[in-house]
Motif scaffolding. Sequence first.
Motif: not given
Length: 349
Positions: A320-332
């Motif tokens: 997913s970090p390389n697939q922007p169309q997939f649901p977000n996986v970045i925690l901030r």
Amino acid sequence: MRNGITQAPFGQLPGGESITQFTLANATGMVVKIIDFGGVITEIHAPDRDGRMADVVLGFDTLAPYQADSPYFGALIGRYGNRIARGRFTLDGREIVLPTNNGNNHLHGGAPGFDKRKWTAVAHDDSLQLTYRSRDGEQGYPGNLDATVVYTLTDDNELIVRFHAVTDQATPVNLTQHSYFNLAGQGDILGHVLTLDADRVVAIDDESIPTGELAPVAGTPFDFRTPRPIGSRIMEDDVQLRHGLGYDHNFALNKPQGKTMTRAAHVREPVSGRVLELFTEEPGVQFYSGNFLDGSLAGKGRAYAHRSGFCLEPQHFPDSPNQPQFPNVILRPGEVYQTESRFRFSVER
């Protein structure tokens, strides 16, 4: 009346740290055993239709095999469950480089990942809480990540797994539980009857990296929308089966976006009558049919032959970090990663 949690030694790490096995038991006699190395579920004892108990997960009797070449039997997976292509992605304009431990790709958080770390365990009345700090730069990931996992066994024969994490830098997070199940307690899993609530599957290339397509399952061996034995179409000449050497794919669940708990999967073992249902808040579930088991690993009195266990790993989609169309996986920083899955055991009369 609950039987509570007991504990016993389960070996030592090379540095001398002691590993403990915690036993959760409920009022109906179901038992779940977990160690504080990798948060590994070592045993699940569940009744069949006649009340006979059997251990329905693959694993080992001792600590050493979990430290060595275990294929993630029963383990907690992090920081990122599944694969990241080439071990690289861009985050806020910065290229992040991770070690590659699965051919050209990064798998299950690297080696070692969360599955081979000692967690801090605290036993409560009916729950086991495990915590681990993944420090900035561990396996290439940015930021200090504080992860908490709580296992709870209910008197309804339901094992609840709750994940919680916070970070001080933006980082991808995709935690999951990686038990291998065999509801018969022996033999292969090809006769288990599976239902998956998914109209689409994440298509992969020959390195098991998503192509970006969410492919319809209709008319393919991946259509488990109605009950079907796992082995009924696993040998068909299908390009996706060839890429995974069987089923090793993430199914996009039929559910609204957001943290909605839905039933993702139902598995029935016809001879014993045991049933496993998976409920999850995650958008996907990785279904793996034990394709790489080859009999070279053994534990708890038996060798783990080809397709002698299956996995249902609730998670976000691979890469997913390389697939922007997939649901977000970045925690901030300031956000909370929180998700829950439930493994419910029952019997079919």
